[in-house]
Design a protein around this motif. Sequence first.
Motif, short mmCIF file in Angstrom:
data_model
loop_
_atom_site.label_atom_id
_atom_site.label_comp_id
_atom_site.label_asym_id
_atom_site.label_seq_id
_atom_site.Cartn_x
_atom_site.Cartn_y
_atom_site.Cartn_z
N PRO A 1 -0.59 0.42 6.01
CA PRO A 1 -1.33 1.68 6.14
C PRO A 1 -1.52 2.13 7.59
O PRO A 1 -1.61 1.31 8.51
CB PRO A 1 -2.68 1.35 5.50
N ARG A 2 -1.58 3.44 7.77
CA ARG A 2 -1.81 4.00 9.11
C ARG A 2 -3.12 3.50 9.69
O ARG A 2 -3.22 3.29 10.90
CB ARG A 2 -1.79 5.53 9.06
N SER A 3 -4.12 3.27 8.84
CA SER A 3 -5.41 2.78 9.32
C SER A 3 -5.30 1.36 9.89
O SER A 3 -6.21 0.89 10.57
CB SER A 3 -6.44 2.79 8.19
N ARG B 1 -4.64 3.62 -5.75
CA ARG B 1 -4.99 2.23 -6.10
C ARG B 1 -4.75 1.29 -4.91
O ARG B 1 -5.55 0.41 -4.62
CB ARG B 1 -4.16 1.77 -7.29
N LYS B 2 -3.64 1.48 -4.21
CA LYS B 2 -3.30 0.63 -3.07
C LYS B 2 -4.25 0.88 -1.91
O LYS B 2 -4.67 -0.05 -1.23
CB LYS B 2 -1.86 0.87 -2.63
N GLY B 3 -4.60 2.14 -1.68
CA GLY B 3 -5.53 2.47 -0.61
C GLY B 3 -5.03 2.01 0.75
O GLY B 3 -3.86 2.16 1.07
N ASN B 4 -5.92 1.40 1.53
CA ASN B 4 -5.55 0.97 2.88
C ASN B 4 -5.20 -0.52 2.92
O ASN B 4 -5.38 -1.18 3.93
CB ASN B 4 -6.64 1.31 3.89
N ARG B 5 -4.70 -1.03 1.80
CA ARG B 5 -4.32 -2.44 1.72
C ARG B 5 -2.80 -2.58 1.72
O ARG B 5 -2.07 -1.63 1.48
CB ARG B 5 -4.88 -3.06 0.44
#
Length: 99
Positions: A35-37, A57-61
């Motif tokens: 993730p960009r984060s 669902r994946k989000g920042n993981r």
Amino acid sequence: VRDAYTCIYCGVKPGMVIKSRLYSKSDFTVDHILPRSRKGRDTWTNTACACADCNHRKGNRLPHEAGMQMRWEPKTPRTSYLVVAIGTGPDSWKRYIEY
């Protein structure tokens, strides 16, 4: 386009119906594998097509942190594909093309 609008996680494509929902191209997003984060970059090998549900669902993981598996490894497209992409499309796309 590179991934033929196919979700790298669940494999859904435009035209498929899942749980009474008809998927269209607008249901797909660009997912950053790292993730960009978390300092993931906008590169061919770090981005892939994902349906909005899987991307959310994946989000920042990372995929394995979210319990998800990728169906393929994202790769840089063939040179012939890049030549066409350089000449067409918005200027903002050109950052994905190393030339």
